[in-house]
Design an enzyme around this catalytic site. Structure first.
Site, PDB file in Angstrom:
ATOM      1  N   GLU A   1      -4.262  10.728  -8.371  1.00  0.00           N
ATOM      2  CA  GLU A   1      -5.622  11.515  -8.558  1.00  0.00           C
ATOM      3  C   GLU A   1      -5.182  12.840  -8.950  1.00  0.00           C
ATOM      4  O   GLU A   1      -5.666  13.864  -8.256  1.00  0.00           O
ATOM      5  CB  GLU A   1      -6.426  11.411  -7.110  1.00  0.00           C
TER       6      GLU A   1
ATOM      7  N   GLU B   1      -8.523   1.756  -6.493  1.00  0.00           N
ATOM      8  CA  GLU B   1      -8.685   2.151  -4.982  1.00  0.00           C
ATOM      9  C   GLU B   1      -9.993   1.950  -4.516  1.00  0.00           C
ATOM     10  O   GLU B   1     -10.712   2.697  -5.237  1.00  0.00           O
ATOM     11  CB  GLU B   1      -7.947   3.681  -4.759  1.00  0.00           C
TER      12      GLU B   1
HETATM   13  O1  AHR Z   1      -7.278   8.940   1.701  1.00  0.00           O
HETATM   14  C1  AHR Z   1      -6.206   8.110   0.959  1.00  0.00           C
HETATM   15  C2  AHR Z   1      -6.143   8.628  -0.297  1.00  0.00           C
HETATM   16  O2  AHR Z   1      -7.415   8.590  -1.022  1.00  0.00           O
HETATM   17  C3  AHR Z   1      -4.964   8.242  -1.205  1.00  0.00           C
HETATM   18  O3  AHR Z   1      -3.797   8.470  -1.154  1.00  0.00           O
HETATM   19  C4  AHR Z   1      -5.548   8.819  -2.469  1.00  0.00           C
HETATM   20  O4  AHR Z   1      -5.156   8.139  -3.685  1.00  0.00           O
HETATM   21  C5  AHR Z   1      -7.048   8.794  -2.284  1.00  0.00           C
HETATM   22  O5  AHR Z   1      -7.597  10.254  -2.387  1.00  0.00           O
END
Ligand code: AHR
Length: 502
Positions: free
Chosen positions: A168, A282
């Site tokens: 990110e 994710e």
């Molecule tokens: O909260 C976990 C995180 O969420 C991960 O590491 C990231 O990729 C996302 O912001």
């Protein structure tokens, strides 16, 4: 409600990788979770046998690793070979022993029979370091890194096909965050070098449903990318662990695929939608709880920023809300099967994952059974379908705003390689059952229903508690137009004419 299924019109074939998963070096996911050499449940490589068995049952098709935010200050060379030393993980502010690295990860993937999917360090890392990692994994024997892999006991290349450039890096919380312009340039140079090492790899890069960021990325290096990565968590509990209740979670199902629709539109506008697929690499209903880290002011005492992470492990939090939401998400990803080729549940283990580990064994949380149902009981061909008289409901979201949502979510499928039909039918209603009439004249054979509903909307599983599981109910011969009563807060798969399960 009547559901009409058009047997002759297939939307497309879903890629099994939409049932993918993610594991990060965070809290008890890897160390003390999957990788626990001291555990009597571990195999000769230190991997928990019971966890791997559970992962095999849901046929994990692809596993993203090592992060997440963790990777943006991670240097892969620190955790290969014999001379490993612990390093300080600047993202999560804890020490990483570096005992679980690339070779252990590949060993895990081979034991699971899943595709590795490596996310590279585009925070403190360089484009060259990313391409060196491809050399280590994929070159036969040329160059120092392939030679190092061989010296480390791995003569054959690891053959890692899927790679993501960065995590990110658009976010202030990310180590080594970049501007849109910087990002486009870095991804281009990294992609160039990585594909020069191995042109057969498939590359993704971190994106989000933000036009400026994505246009920059795609203008700079759309020609190099095969995928574009998006992330989303809906119930934000990062700083405060105040979980949305069942009804509030249902409000999130109203626009579960907004990011996909936005990115799809942009790819089409840039004439890249036939080349680049979406990796929703994710996703989870709830964000992970880790206060005082993704903040300007960092926690001082470990009690402020490490200890609170234990809250993620409390199993009462993972109820039918998580199961019903996740089923609606997976229905949407199936419906977008023409452009979404991968989705990774974040994470698979511990934290907000679908499997929880403790010293004596594991707990399969509500979401685990949704993956079992979707991977093992649904077809791979998504059929066109529409609902007549779809019931609606109004719920209040976490901000107290009213949200009008469909009460039911139905997905029709069949198989490419065997007879039968499988319909996923989700009832979001917290209290009431709803009747659904199935209109599909072509279907026949025995009708069987597989259901996950719990004892109530807040049911959950724990070490000494098993309230959420798959129930099998035989219904009798399928009849066109037959009406079924769908239980409240439930996820169901109706089989018609299915003679063999996977
Ligand atoms: O909260 C976990 C995180 O969420 C991960 O590491 C990231 O990729 C996302 O912001």
């Amino acid at each position: 409600m009547k559901i009409h299924i058009n047997h002759a019109r297939a939307i497309g074939q879903r890629d099994i990788k939409i049932y993918g998963h993610f594991i990060e070096h965070f809290h008890r996911q890897v160390y003390g979770g999957l990788y626990d050499p001291a555990s009597p449940l571990a195999d000769e490589s230190g991997l928990r046998r019971d966890v791997m068995e559970a992962m095999r049952k849901i046929k994990v098709p692809v596993l993203r690793w090592p992060g997440g935010c963790f990777v943006s200050s991670y240097h892969w060379q620190d955790s290969v070979g014999s001379a490993r030393v612990p390093t300080f993980d600047k993202a999560w502010r804890v020490e990483d022993p570096n005992s679980f690295g690339t070779d252990e990860y590949i060993d895990l993937c081979r034991k699971l029979g899943c595709e590795p999917y490596i996310c590279t360090n585009a925070g403190t890392g360089t484009a060259e370091e990313m391409s060196d990692w491809v050399e280590y994994c994929n070159l036969e024997h040329e160059g120092r890194y392939a030679r190092r892999r061989i010296e480390n006991g791995h003569p054959a290349p690891h053959a890692v096909k899927y790679w993501s450039i960065g995590n990110e890096n658009y976010g202030f919380w990310e180590i080594g965050a970049k501007s849109a312009e910087e990002w486009g340039r870095l991804v281009k140079e990294a992609a160039k070098m990585m594909k020069h090492v191995d042109p057969s790899i498939e590359l993704s890069a971190a994106a989000l449903s933000d036009v400026n960021w994505n246009v920059n990325l795609l203008e700079h290096c759309g020609e190099f990318l095969d995928w574009i990565s998006i992330h989303e968590y809906w119930d934000m509990t990062t700083q405060v662990n105040d979980l949305a209740d069942y009804e509030q979670c249902m409000a999130y199902t109203g626009a579960v695929d907004h990011a996909v629709r936005e990115v799809r539109g942009l790819l089409a506008a840039m004439r890249l939608d036939r080349k680049i697929k979406i990796a929703f690499d994710e996703w989870n209903l709830r964000s992970w709880h880790h206060p005082n880290v993704h903040t300007i002011k960092q926690g001082i005492d470990k009690a402020d920023y490490v200890k609170p992470r234990d809250k993620n492990d409390e199993n009462w939090q993972y109820t039918m809300a998580d199961a019903v939401f996740s089923a609606c998400f997976l229905n949407a990803m199936n419906r977008h099967c023409d452009i979404v080729g991968m989705a990774n549940f974040a994470p698979i283990l511990n934290t907000r994952g679908c499997i929880y580990t403790h010293a004596q064994g594991i707990v399969l949380r509500s979401t685990y059974h949704v993956f079992d149902l979707y991977v093992n009981y649904l077809g791979d061909v998504v059929l066109d379908s529409w609902g007549e008289d779809m019931p609606g409901m109004s719920v209040l979201d976490k901000k107290g705003q009213e949200a009008a949502i469909d009460t039911l979510d139905v997905l029709a499928t069949r198989w490419t390689d065997r007879p039968g039909w499988a319909l996923a039918i989700v009832n979001k209603d917290p209290e009431k059952a709803h009747d659904v009439s199935i209109c599909m004249p072509e279907a026949d054979g025995d009708a069987v229903m597989y259901s996950i509903r719990g004892l109530g909307k807040d049911s959950y599983n724990d070490i000494d508690r098993n309230e959420v599981f798959i129930e099998r109910n035989t219904i009798g011969r399928y009849r066109d137009g037959m009406t079924l009563s769908i239980a409240p807060h439930s996820v169901n798969v109706l089989h018609a004419g299915v003679t063999e399960l996977i």
